[in-house]
Structure formats: structure tokens, C-alpha cells
Design a protein around this motif. Structure first.
Motif, PDB file in Angstrom:
ATOM      1  N   TRP C  64      -1.629  15.961 -21.504  1.00 49.45           N
ATOM      2  CA  TRP C  64      -0.251  15.517 -21.728  1.00 49.45           C
ATOM      3  C   TRP C  64      -0.282  14.434 -22.791  1.00 49.45           C
ATOM      4  N   VAL C  65       0.783  14.371 -23.547  1.00 49.71           N
ATOM      5  CA  VAL C  65       0.827  13.358 -24.597  1.00 49.71           C
ATOM      6  C   VAL C  65       2.039  12.448 -24.371  1.00 49.71           C
ATOM      7  N   ASP C  66       1.817  11.148 -24.570  1.00 54.68           N
ATOM      8  CA  ASP C  66       2.930  10.186 -24.527  1.00 54.68           C
ATOM      9  C   ASP C  66       3.501  10.078 -25.927  1.00 54.68           C
ATOM     10  N   LEU C  67       4.778  10.339 -26.016  1.00 53.41           N
ATOM     11  CA  LEU C  67       5.405  10.252 -27.334  1.00 53.41           C
ATOM     12  C   LEU C  67       6.476   9.171 -27.319  1.00 53.41           C
ATOM     13  N   ASP C  68       6.434   8.308 -28.331  1.00 55.27           N
ATOM     14  CA  ASP C  68       7.548   7.383 -28.540  1.00 55.27           C
ATOM     15  C   ASP C  68       8.350   7.952 -29.691  1.00 55.27           C
ATOM     16  N   LEU C  69       9.483   8.541 -29.357  1.00 57.63           N
ATOM     17  CA  LEU C  69      10.225   9.238 -30.384  1.00 57.63           C
ATOM     18  C   LEU C  69      11.412   8.401 -30.830  1.00 57.63           C
ATOM     19  N   ASP C  70      11.490   8.255 -32.109  1.00 59.47           N
ATOM     20  CA  ASP C  70      12.631   7.561 -32.685  1.00 59.47           C
ATOM     21  C   ASP C  70      13.617   8.629 -33.099  1.00 59.47           C
ATOM     22  N   VAL C  71      14.598   8.892 -32.243  1.00 64.25           N
ATOM     23  CA  VAL C  71      15.492  10.008 -32.501  1.00 64.25           C
ATOM     24  C   VAL C  71      16.812   9.578 -33.133  1.00 64.25           C
ATOM     25  N   ARG C  72      16.929   8.261 -33.430  1.00 66.27           N
ATOM     26  CA  ARG C  72      18.208   7.775 -33.965  1.00 66.27           C
ATOM     27  C   ARG C  72      18.599   8.474 -35.260  1.00 66.27           C
ATOM     28  N   ARG C  81      15.121  21.235 -31.484  1.00 68.21           N
ATOM     29  CA  ARG C  81      13.799  21.491 -32.048  1.00 68.21           C
ATOM     30  C   ARG C  81      13.598  20.697 -33.337  1.00 68.21           C
ATOM     31  N   ARG C  82      14.676  20.707 -34.126  1.00 65.56           N
ATOM     32  CA  ARG C  82      14.573  20.006 -35.400  1.00 65.56           C
ATOM     33  C   ARG C  82      14.463  18.503 -35.195  1.00 65.56           C
ATOM     34  N   ARG C  83      15.268  18.015 -34.245  1.00 64.55           N
ATOM     35  CA  ARG C  83      15.211  16.583 -33.944  1.00 64.55           C
ATOM     36  C   ARG C  83      13.817  16.185 -33.500  1.00 64.55           C
ATOM     37  N   LEU C  84      13.255  17.029 -32.644  1.00 63.68           N
ATOM     38  CA  LEU C  84      11.922  16.749 -32.130  1.00 63.68           C
ATOM     39  C   LEU C  84      10.901  16.732 -33.272  1.00 63.68           C
ATOM     40  N   ALA C  85      10.998  17.741 -34.131  1.00 63.15           N
ATOM     41  CA  ALA C  85      10.031  17.848 -35.225  1.00 63.15           C
ATOM     42  C   ALA C  85      10.140  16.647 -36.146  1.00 63.15           C
ATOM     43  N   ASP C  86      11.393  16.273 -36.444  1.00 63.62           N
ATOM     44  CA  ASP C  86      11.568  15.134 -37.337  1.00 63.62           C
ATOM     45  C   ASP C  86      11.030  13.859 -36.711  1.00 63.62           C
ATOM     46  N   ALA C  87      11.277  13.699 -35.413  1.00 60.49           N
ATOM     47  CA  ALA C  87      10.782  12.509 -34.738  1.00 60.49           C
ATOM     48  C   ALA C  87       9.255  12.474 -34.753  1.00 60.49           C
ATOM     49  N   LEU C  88       8.642  13.651 -34.531  1.00 64.31           N
ATOM     50  CA  LEU C  88       7.182  13.725 -34.563  1.00 64.31           C
ATOM     51  C   LEU C  88       6.674  13.358 -35.950  1.00 64.31           C
ATOM     52  N   ALA C  89       7.362  13.882 -36.973  1.00 67.09           N
ATOM     53  CA  ALA C  89       6.973  13.589 -38.348  1.00 67.09           C
ATOM     54  C   ALA C  89       7.050  12.099 -38.590  1.00 67.09           C
ATOM     55  N   GLY C  90       8.144  11.481 -38.066  1.00 66.60           N
ATOM     56  CA  GLY C  90       8.283  10.034 -38.187  1.00 66.60           C
ATOM     57  C   GLY C  90       7.104   9.312 -37.567  1.00 66.60           C
ATOM     58  N   ALA C 113       9.416  19.718 -24.384  1.00 68.97           N
ATOM     59  CA  ALA C 113       9.896  18.526 -25.070  1.00 68.97           C
ATOM     60  C   ALA C 113      11.388  18.612 -25.371  1.00 68.97           C
ATOM     61  N   THR C 114      11.854  19.783 -25.825  1.00 69.18           N
ATOM     62  CA  THR C 114      13.282  19.899 -26.123  1.00 69.18           C
ATOM     63  C   THR C 114      14.107  19.824 -24.840  1.00 69.18           C
ATOM     64  N   ASP C 115      13.566  20.383 -23.747  1.00 68.38           N
ATOM     65  CA  ASP C 115      14.257  20.233 -22.458  1.00 68.38           C
ATOM     66  C   ASP C 115      14.424  18.754 -22.135  1.00 68.38           C
ATOM     67  N   ALA C 116      13.341  17.989 -22.342  1.00 74.23           N
ATOM     68  CA  ALA C 116      13.390  16.562 -22.026  1.00 74.23           C
ATOM     69  C   ALA C 116      14.377  15.854 -22.941  1.00 74.23           C
ATOM     70  N   LEU C 117      14.369  16.259 -24.202  1.00 72.47           N
ATOM     71  CA  LEU C 117      15.317  15.673 -25.136  1.00 72.47           C
ATOM     72  C   LEU C 117      16.746  15.938 -24.701  1.00 72.47           C
ATOM     73  N   ALA C 118      17.021  17.166 -24.340  1.00 74.60           N
ATOM     74  CA  ALA C 118      18.371  17.534 -23.935  1.00 74.60           C
ATOM     75  C   ALA C 118      18.784  16.737 -22.697  1.00 74.60           C
ATOM     76  N   ARG C 119      17.854  16.540 -21.768  1.00 70.31           N
ATOM     77  CA  ARG C 119      18.161  15.771 -20.559  1.00 70.31           C
ATOM     78  C   ARG C 119      18.532  14.343 -20.920  1.00 70.31           C
ATOM     79  N   ASN C 120      17.889  13.826 -21.989  1.00 68.16           N
ATOM     80  CA  ASN C 120      18.113  12.439 -22.361  1.00 68.16           C
ATOM     81  C   ASN C 120      19.084  12.308 -23.527  1.00 68.16           C
ATOM     82  N   ALA C 121      19.916  13.343 -23.690  1.00 70.39           N
ATOM     83  CA  ALA C 121      20.789  13.379 -24.865  1.00 70.39           C
ATOM     84  C   ALA C 121      21.677  12.148 -24.932  1.00 70.39           C
TER      85      ALA C 121
END
Lengths: 412, 256, 424
Positions: C64-72, C81-90, C113-121
């Protein structure tokens, strides 16, 4: 969710049975107290009367419920219908009344209960017959539909099998060639390879463990062989797919000739390993059945142990060993998962063990999995193959039983 | 106690153990050649164990242990360089219940010669089979049905067949373990007559339950009791004038 | 005269002694064949178990990986998916283009990851801390199954992806955990999220239904054949026919029972495909002959003298059989039945016939919901090429074999216990 109606019915009938048991038991007990035991038949004890009543009530309840279901075309919401509900309660109640009226010291209730129980047990035994009738009936019926489209001769003797390709483009529902010879040939090849492995190894394992091995070896090897027998065939299939097939392919590559990872050899080898325990346990039984006196006689004549085994024990047990082999062949022919997972789906007519071949069971699975309309020639072809499979294995089993029975008679 | 006949077997301090239990204890015995020696005694006295000492059949039983010295014609048959298989080729054995192999009469008799390579040609094998069957007194009864399955013979015939099977390997000695116990009186009489004939060629050792039989057919008799050899003497003397009180008790039927 | 001259005399002729050498050699050879056969069988078993353990044991853990995603910055787009990819790129500080996004998304379990993102929308606008499973490829890499020294064309991960994964590992963002999902998740298209819940539950239902039907019927039939069936006349002939029939039925290939189930339960009775109820019915029929044969053997082992003495005391046949014979045979009947159920648990082919190969992503709630079964799940997973599926199939096999071992062990212990109690 499951419709709860049938469960209500079960509860209602069970309650009626308990009620009938209690009422009849009470009345019969009073009767016994009144008449004294001497005049009451041993067959007419209160519990016998009560059991009879409960059994009859149960039968009546179930019968009325089933009649109702049949009349309503299998509608499970029967419980909500007041008429049927009344019938289900009143019918058994009437039966209870009848039983109460029959509580007499000279009424042999036990014999009647036991007659009912015996009939019930017989019905259970007849399930076996019913299963066979079901198998034969469904296979023959579906296969006959298939043979309306494809002639029996083309099926049995045709050498081109490709059910997935239509004969002419755009011909919906029609599909290709159903000459099963390549499929039978593949099955035969795989079975042959399996038996080349399993027959000698299984036999020698049985001999070694019962005649030569030290008790320590036996304590390790016997459970190992049993484990081998208990492993589901899907596991063997996986083993053939990921370990044995690639290994043989790589080994052949290294030696400089190309072999498919799905080679008949890999499949047959793994199947052989799977059948070893069957051969060894069946042979063990027949070898043990050879009387010790024969072995002693041979030893006393100056035979070594292996000479006794080869010339006396094998020869005497030969019919049994042949029977064991026939059963093993039957198992190999009917084995499905190993071949489905590790053999090819394309039917090639070849005798080369390094080629990929297909088998009857692979084709049955291939034809019936996937989204297909039932009653298309493809799905029906599966039943035709199934019929062939059933007939062949049945003949092998009957042959094996006949040989083994003849052998038994000789030593008894 | 033993007169002019040469000694075939001489056993010294022979003991047999099966696991922890002792079946035979320190037996000293000299068995004369071309003679019938009977071993008698109550059940469990060790007479069968003693019999099986002479062809090393005890070796086959996994927990059996034989100690002491047994010589056949002066050769220690328990020496490490003696192959029990070859010993058994010279010491034939007939068991209580006849166990013909489920093959033809001919094949049964030819079994031993084939094992030991005694006949190079078919003609010689035929000769051996015929000679053995003749010596066992069975030839006239089976000569026309040599290819019939042996288990189809009567029990009496079967017992003579297994005798012929033993004779076919040309042994010096024939051991018989209660050979008449499964036979009817007529078959028994035939077998006894046969033993009488065979003793001119072979050393015969017979275990028997029947004292009458021992008295009828044997020249020497050994009486065993609880694993010990109580008395060994000429049959006549042992039965008329036993030296030991236990022998006396046994032959007069007081126990056993 | 008891002592003959003490020379080395031979017991047999020279020819026979010479021949004996050959015979002893044949004896040794024969023995060797036997030993070789035993060794072959045990080696095959060892190889099988080892190869499955080697591929499968690692599936019980997962990275498992801990990600600190800056999704702002990316909240403008509603494509997760795109948001996730961009955050990962960041996170890695790389410029995101389509190719990079594709490669980045292949590092984590994108669906998780996208499921988690959607939950935390609703919480977007802050730095999100997510802990998600890595993708199957990344998991295989962390487990050492990807050889980075091979040319990039021969592996599924690019050099760039491997560098990113190494960076996660160096920064200790990656953790190896027990793979709980393997037991609680249903099947999935993504190997890292696929689990056995549906299969295990399906198998439990199938075996329970099959057992509930086949045990009473099979044992009842065995009792009838042993104690009540007529032995003479026409009835006797019927009895013998029934017995031959049962023996043959036991040897009919399993797949034929599947065909029977398809033709009768699905086509005639109109039950649905892929449901545990039909699976249970089919396997009940399959188990039935086995149970009858095992129970008959158990009943036959009880001496007749027991029932005979009961009958002589005036008991009816029914009482004699049920009070005196059945209780003594019960432990062996029970063991035979449990072993029959274990066999049913491993049975696959008949279930394929009745459509239990469907891709089921829901956990079944009743025997009428589509489900799959443990062995079928093994079959399904083993059909995919990716290493992660093979790993999971092996893990499923380990689970299946462990369950079978426990069942068989219980059967043996139960038999010993019951037998000991009876002998007291």
C-alpha cells in the motif's frame, strides 16, 4: 431474497405434526392405563400410535401443499391464499381425527409406521435410479436434437472439428464442422500418456509400500499418496498450466525443437500423476486379496520376493489389476479441469505428444461456456459429446466391475 | 540314540523368537537322512517353528529371529554366505492347506524348474513335470488334463500336486506341515503311502497333530512341549517306552 | 559324525549359484523400480505444492502506498482519473501529459484511488492523505518479480515507472500489509482489488445445500440397501441392479452431472444460471453415490450377529437396524460423508456447465443470487496472463487446500473420537 412462503408451510405442517403426536399419544396412554398392558399389543404402544399419526399428518400436509403448488403453476405465494391455507390445516386435522378414532389396543400401529418408513427409505434408494434416468434421458434427448442437424456418421467419423466457424458467412445460427475424430484422438492420446505414467507407477507404489517399504517409509509415503488423491483437479490443472507445460516447452526449446506449452505430454503427465493414487489404492486392494498361502508356497519353492510378486501375485491379481486400469482409464477420459486449463481448444488430428490437442471434455466446456443460445447446434453438440463420454466411461466401468467380480469369485 | 543312517540336519541350541515371545528354546536335534521324522506336540509347542528353521521360512516373518546353529550336510545354513533362496531349492515344503497357483497343472509343476533354470529345453521340462507328477502319484489322474486350472482339482489331488511341485526342483529334503489336516481319510491314506515310498529318496520331516499318523509313518519322532524338545527317539521306542513323563502324558492323551 | 568336514562347501551347484547372481540383480532392480515410483509420486506432490506456494504465498500480503495528494489545482476537472494523475504528477514534480498520466495511473490501484477521491470529493481544496493499494504491476515489482535489468520492451513497467516506484520506496511511503482484501472483497477486474469473498460464500452455500440433500438421502438409501432391500426373486434382482447402478454412477465423469444439471434444473425447471442453489443440487447428485458407497461399507462392517440377536429378542427389523446397527456404523458413515463433502468442495467441472463462470462482483446474499465457487474462481483467475492473477489463483488454491485439509482432519479426528467412545 428467497420467498418465505415455503418456510411458513414447513412451520405450519410441523406444528400440525407435533399436535397430532401429542393428542394421539395422550389418548393412547389413557387407553393403555384403562386396558392394562397385558391386553395391549406390543405393537400398539402410545408412541407407535403417535408416530403413525404424525407421519400421516406430515404426508397429508405436504401432499396438499404440493397439489396446491401444481394447481397454481408453481406460484409460491400460496400461503397467502385462504382456501389453500384452510385445506392445509383442515386436511391434516381430519387425518388426526381418523387416527384418534383408531387408537385401539389391537391396532398394530408399529407395523404400519415401519412399513411407511421402509417405503420412504426405498424411495431414497430410488434416487440413484432417478439420477441415471435423468442423465440418460437428458443426454439422449439433447443429442437427438443435435443429430437432426448433423448426421451421426459425420459426427463419429468426420475428421474436421471446428464448431466456432460458420460454414458460409452470414449464415446465422448455423455453425461449422462437427467431425469429432480429432477430439476423440486427442482424448485418446492424453489418456494414453496418463496411463503410461499412472499404470506402472501406481502399481509399483502399491507393491513397494505393501511389500518392501519399512514402516517409516510407509508412514511418510502413504499419507503423501492420500494427499495426492485429495487434491482437486482444478489444482492439477493450474499446476499443468503454470509449471509443467512451460517447463516442457522450455526444456524442448533448450534442446532445440519447438513444443507448445499446451502439449499433450504436459497434460497427460499431470493427469497421470493425478491418477497414481487411484491405481495404487485399487491395486493395493487386489494385491492384498491374493492369499498369503500362495506367496508362502512360492517362497518355499525358492523364489525371490520379486519373483513371487511377478510370477504369482501379479498373475493371480491380474484381473483385478486390469479392472483397476480400466477404472483409471475411465477417470482419465472423463477428467475435465486439467485439460480445460492446460490443453488446447483447437482440434488437431495428431499422434505427436508434443503437439497441442483437445479432448472431449475440453470441447464440452468450450461449447457450453460463454453466451450462447441454448438449442443452437453448438450447445447441442456438447450433449452429443457428453453422451459419447457417458457411454464410453459406462462401458469401461461395467467392464472393470465384471473383471473384478470374476476375480473375487475365484478366491472365495 | 540314532543309528547307522547319515545325519541330514543337525541343530545345536536352536531358538526361535517372534518379537518378544519365544517359540523354540535351545533345541539340539540330529535328523537322519532318507527317513521320516515326525514332530509332535500340543498346539503352540514350536513344532511348526522348528520345521520352518530347516528351510529358513522364518526369515519371511518380519519380527522372527533364529539363533543357534543348524547344519545341513555339515554346511551352516544360517551362514551369511548362504542364500536362503538356494537353500529352499534343496529343501521343499508342503503346507497344511494346499495352495495351487491359479494356473494350469503343468505350469504349477514347472514353476520351480523355471525359477531355478533346471530345464533348458521344453522336452526336458516335460520330462521333469512328468517325473514329479509320477513320484507324487498324480500322473495317471492328470496326464490328460495338464492344461486345466490347478484349483479345479480335488483337495487330495491338490495336496499331491503341491508335493509334485516341490519334487520338481529336485530337493533332498521335504518338509510337511500337517499335510493331511485338510484331507479326508482316503486321501490321507494315499498321502501316507506316498510318504512311505518317498522316504527311500528323500529326508522327510513331518509335523503332525495325529499321534496315530506319527506312529504309522515315521521312523523317528520328536516330542516338543512349550518350545522345548522333550524327547527324540525312534518312533517305536518313543511310543512304547517314553523316557519323559510329559511324553508319556501326551501320548496317553492326558493333555494336548 | 554330526560334524561334517568344516570346509567351505556350497549349498547349491555352481550353475545355480551363478544364476542366483542374476536373480538377485533382478530383485534389486525390481525394488529400485518400486522405490523410484514412490519417489516420483512424492516428488510430483512436492513440486506441485512448492510451485503453488512459491507463486501464491506472496498474495497474502500486498503493498500500500501513502499518498499526499494536492488536488486543489486540478479541482477544475471532474474527471477523477485525471485529477488523480495530475496530483501524482505534482507529487513527483513532473509535467503531466497524456503519456505520463497513463504511466502514473498504472502505479496505484487506480480504481481504489478514484473511489477514495470521490468519497472525499467535498473535502477537496486541501491536501488529501490517501492510503491505497499499489497496482498489480507495482506490487509485483515490490515483491521482486520484475527484473529491472531486462530490456524495457520485455517488462510491463517502463524505466520511468520503476524510478517512481523506487522513489516511493526510498521515501518509505510504501508498506507491505496483510492482504485483507483477498478474503473480504468480491471478484474485480483489477487483480489488486480482487478477493475471494463471493467465491468462498458461494462454495459454502453450495456445499451446505449439497450436503443437506445428499447426506440424508445417501445414508437413507444405504440403510435401505443394507437392511431392508429384498435379496431374492425379482426384488433381489432390482436390488442388485440398483447397486450396480450406484457403483456406475460413482464413476460417471463429474462433467456429465453438470450436463444433467444444465438440461434438467436450468432448461426444464427454469432455475437461473450461476446460482448456488443449482450448484448445490448438481453436487448433491454427484456426492450421492459416494456417500451411499461409503455408508454401505460402514454398515457392512457391523457384524450381523448384533442385529440377529436383537431380532431374536423380538425387535422388529427397523428397530434392530436403527438401534443396533446404525449407531455403530455412524462414525464411519460420518467420516465418509465429510470426505464426500470435501470432494464436492473441490469439484469444478459441473459448476462450469451450469454457468457458474460468470464474473460476479457482488457478494451473494442468498442461494438464488449469482455467485461463483472457490475452485471456479481459481479456474477464472488462472486464465489471465498477468503474473498478479497467477499469484492470486495460487493464493486461492492455498486457501482451498487449507480448507480441505481442515475438513479431512476434522473427519479423521471425529472418527477416532467417536470410535473410542464406543469402545469404552
Amino acid at each position: 431474497m428467497i420467498d418465505p412462503a415455503p418456510f411458513y408451510m414447513i412451520v405450519i405442517v410441523a406444528a400440525l405434526m407435533v399436535g397430532a403426536y401429542r393428542m394421539v399419544h395422550g389418548r393412547a396412554a389413557r387407553m393403555v392405563a384403562e386396558f392394562r398392558t397385558e391386553t395391549t399389543l406390543p405393537d400398539a404402544q402410545p408412541r407407535h400410535h403417535a408416530r403413525l399419526a404424525a407421519a400421516l399428518v406430515g404426508l397429508a400436509g405436504v401432499a396438499i401443499y404440493l397439489i396446491g403448488l401444481a394447481a397454481r403453476g408453481g406460484d409460491p405465494t400460496l400461503a397467502e391464499d385462504a382456501v389453500w391455507l384452510a385445506a392445509i390445516v383442515l386436511g391434516p386435522a381430519a387425518v388426526t381425527g381418523l387416527c384418534l378414532a383408531n387408537v385401539r389396543p389391537d391396532f398394530a400401529a408399529r407395523a404400519r409406521v415401519e412399513y411407511m418408513a421402509e417405503t420412504g427409505l426405498m424411495a431414497l434408494a430410488l434416487v440413484a435410479l432417478l439420477t441415471t434416468v435423468g442423465i440418460v434421458g437428458s443426454l439422449v434427448f439433447e443429442a437427438s436434437l443435435f443429430f437432426r442437424n448433423v448426421s451421426v456418421l459425420d459426427f463419429l467419423f468426420g475428421t474436421h472439428w471446428s464448431p466456432q466457424t460458420p460454414i458460409r458467412a452470414g449464415q446465422a445460427g448455423q455453425s461449422g464442422a462437427f467431425g469429432a475424430v480429432p477430439v476423440f484422438a486427442g482424448t485418446f492420446l492424453v489418456t494414453l500418456i496418463a496411463m503410461v505414467v499412472a499404470a506402472p507407477v501406481g502399481l509399483m507404489v502399491a507393491i513397494y509400500l505393501s511389500e518392501y517399504a519399512s514402516s517409516r517409509t510407509r508412514a511418510v509415503a502413504k499419507p503423501a499418496i492420500e494427499v495426492l488423491a485429495g487434491i482437486p483437479s482444478v489444482v492439477y490443472g493450474f499446476f499443468a498450466l503454470i509449471s509443467v507445460g512451460p517447463l516442457i516447452r522450455d526444456a524442448a526449446d533448450w534442446l532445440g525443437f519447438g513444443v507448445s506449452a499446451q502439449s499433450a505430454l504436459a497434460v497427460g503427465l499431470v493427469m497421470g500423476v493425478m491418477i497414481i493414487p487411484l491405481v495404487s489404492s485399487l491395486s493395493d486392494d487386489v494385491i492384498r486379496a491374493v492369499p498369503q498361502s500362495l506367496r508362502n508356497s512360492s517362497t518355499a519353492l525358492g523364489a525371490t520376493r520379486s519373483e513371487t510378486l511377478k510370477r504369482v501375485v501379479f498373475r493371480s491379481a491380474l484381473p483385478g489389476i486390469i479392472g483397476a486400469f480400466l477404472l483409471a482409464i475411465s477417470r482419465a477420459i472423463g477428467e475435465t479441469m486439467i485439460v480445460v486449463m492446460a490443453a488446447s481448444r483447437a482440434a488437431t488430428l495428431t499422434g505427436n505428444p508434443f503437439d497441442a490437442v483437445t479432448t472431449v471434455t475440453v470441447q464440452i466446456v468450450a461449447l457450453l461456456t460463454g453466451d450462447q443460445v441454448f438449442d443452437s447446434p453448438r450447445t447441442l453438440a456438447a450433449f452429443a459429446l457428453g453422451l459419447v463420454l457417458f457411454v464410453i466411461t459406462l462401458l469401461l466401468n461395467i467392464g472393470a466391475l465384471a473383471v473384478v467380480n470374476r476375480y473375487r469369485v475365484r478366491f472365495e | 540314540m540314532v543309528e547307522d543312517k547319515p545325519i541330514k540336519f543337525s541343530g545345536r541350541c536352536v531358538s526361535v523368537h517372534y518379537g518378544a515371545s519365544r517359540a523354540l528354546h535351545n533345541v539340539d536335534i540330529d535328523i537322519p537322512d532318507r527317513n521320516v521324522t515326525a514332530l509332535i506336540g500340543p498346539s503352540g509347542c514350536g513344532k511348526s517353528s522348528l520345521l520352518r528353521v530347516f528351510n529358513r521360512m522364518n526369515d519371511v516373518i518380519s519380527n522372527a529371529r533364529v539363533t543357534g546353529e543348524v547344519r545341513m550336510d555339515g554346511i551352516d545354513i544360517y551362514a551369511p554366505d548362504v542364500d536362503p533362496v538356494l537353500l529352499r531349492a534343496r529343501v521343499g515344503m508342503v503346507f497344511q492347506k494346499p495352495a495351487p497357483f491359479p494356473r494350469s497343472v503343468y505350469e504349477n509343476v514347472a514353476y520351480g524348474p523355471r525359477l531355478h533354470g533346471l530345464a533348458r529345453t521344453k522336452a526336458r521340462l516335460d520330462m521333469l513335470v512328468e517325473r514329479s507328477l509320477r513320484r507324487a502319484g498324480l500322473w495317471d489322474e492328470v496326464k490328460d488334463r495338464l492344461s486345466m486350472p490347478a484349483p479345479g482339482l480335488s483337495v487330495g489331488q491338490q495336496q499331491r500336486l503341491v508335493l509334485a511341485r516341490s519334487l520338481a526342483i529336485d530337493p533332498d529334503v521335504i518338509l510337511m506341515d500337517e499335510p493331511a489336516s485338510s484331507l479326508d481319510p482316503i486321501a490321507t491314506a494315499r498321502l501316507e503311502a506316498l510318504i512311505e515310498e518317498l522316504k527311500t529318496r528323500y529326508c522327510i520331516i513331518i509335523v503332525t497333530h495325529s499321534m496315530a499318523q506319527a506312529a504309522r509313518i515315521s521312523d523317528h519322532t520328536a516330542f516338543l512341549h512349550k518350545g522345548e524338545l522333550i524327547e527324540f527317539d525312534q518312533t517305536e521306542r518313543l511310543f512304547t517306552n517314553p523316557a519323559d513323563i510329559r511324553t508319556q502324558d501326551y501320548i496317553t492323551g492326558r493333555f494336548g | 559324525m554330526t560334524d561334517a568336514p568344516h570346509e567351505k562347501a556350497s549349498i547349491a551347484s555352481l550353475a545355480m549359484t551363478r544364476r542366483m547372481h542374476r536373480r538377485r540383480a533382478a530383485e534389486t532392480r525390481f525394488r529400485l523400480y518400486g522405490r523410484a515410483s514412490v519417489i516420483f509420486s512424492m516428488a510430483a506432490l512436492g513440486w506441485l505444492l512448492l510451485s503453488i506456494a512459491a507463486t501464491g504465498l506472496s498474495a497474502f500480503t500486498q503493498h500500500w502506498v501513502d499518498l499526499d495528494l494536492d488536488v486543489r489545482a486540478e479541482s477544475a476537472t471532474d474527471n477523477d482519473r485525471r485529477r488523480l494523475a495530475d496530483a501524482l504528477a505534482g507529487g513527483f514534480g513532473v509535467q503531466a501529459d497524456d503519456a505520463v498520466r497513463q504511466e502514473l495511473l498504472a502505479l496505484v490501484s487506480a480504481s481504489a484511488a478514484t473511489d477514495a477521491l470521490a468519497r472525499n470529493a467535498e473535502r477537496s481544496g486541501a491536501t488529501l492523505r490517501l492510503t491505497v493499494p499499489v497496482s498489480d504491476q507495482a506490487d509485483q515489482y515490490y515483491k521482486g518479480r520484475v527484473d529491472a535489468s531486462r530490456p524495457a520492451a520485455q517488462r510491463r513497467l517502463t524505466d520511468r515507472q520503476i524510478a517512481w516506484l523506487d522513489r516511493w520506496a526510498d521515501e518509505e511511503q510504501v508498506e507491505r500489509r496483510f492482504n485483507r482484501g483477498l478474503f473480504v472483497n468480491p471478484d474485480s477486474r483489477d487483480p489488486e482489488r480482487a478477493g475471494l469473498a463471493s467465491a468462498i460464500l458461494g462454495s459454502v452455500m453450495i456445499v451446505l445445500i449439497a450436503g443437506a440433500l445428499a447426506l440424508p438421502v445417501g445414508i437413507g438409501a444405504a440403510i435401505y440397501l443394507d437392511g431392508f432391500a429384498p435379496q431374492t426373486g425379482w426384488g433381489g434382482r432390482l436390488t442388485r441392479a440398483l447397486e450396480v447402478n450406484i457403483n456406475n454412477l460413482a464413476a460417471v465423469p463429474a462433467i456429465v452431472f453438470g450436463l444433467l444439471g444444465l438440461a434438467v434444473f436450468i432448461n426444464v425447471f427454469g432455475l437461473a444460471r450461476s446460482i448456488p442453489l443449482v450448484g448445490g443440487l448438481v453436487l448433491a447428485l454427484r456426492m450421492f453415490p459416494t456417500i451411499v458407497i461409503a455408508s454401505r461399507a460402514a454398515l457392512r462392517a457391523v457384524p450381523d450377529s448384533l442385529t440377529d440377536s436383537a431380532l431374536s429378542l423380538g425387535a422388529s427389523r427397523m428397530q434392530a437396524v436403527f438401534n443396533h446397527k446404525v449407531p455403530i456404523a455412524a462414525p464411519a458413515m460420518l467420516t465418509g460423508s465429510i470426505i464426500g463433502m470435501a470432494q464436492a468442495l473441490g469439484e469444478t467441472a459441473p459448476l462450469l456447465m451450469i454457468g457458474m463462470v460468470a464474473f460476479v462482483t457482488a457478494v451473494p446474499e442468498s442461494p438464488l443470487d449469482p455467485a461463483t465457487a472457490l475452485p471456479v474462481q481459481i479456474f477464472l483467475w488462472s486464465g489471465s496472463a498477468e503474473a498478479a492473477w497467477a499469484e492470486r489463483a495460487s493464493a486461492a488454491i492455498i486457501v482451498l487446500l487449507a480448507v480441505l485439509m481442515v475438513i479431512n482432519g476434522v473427519a479423521i479426528v471425529l472418527r477416532e473420537r467417536l470410535q473410542r467412545r464406543r469402545s469404552l
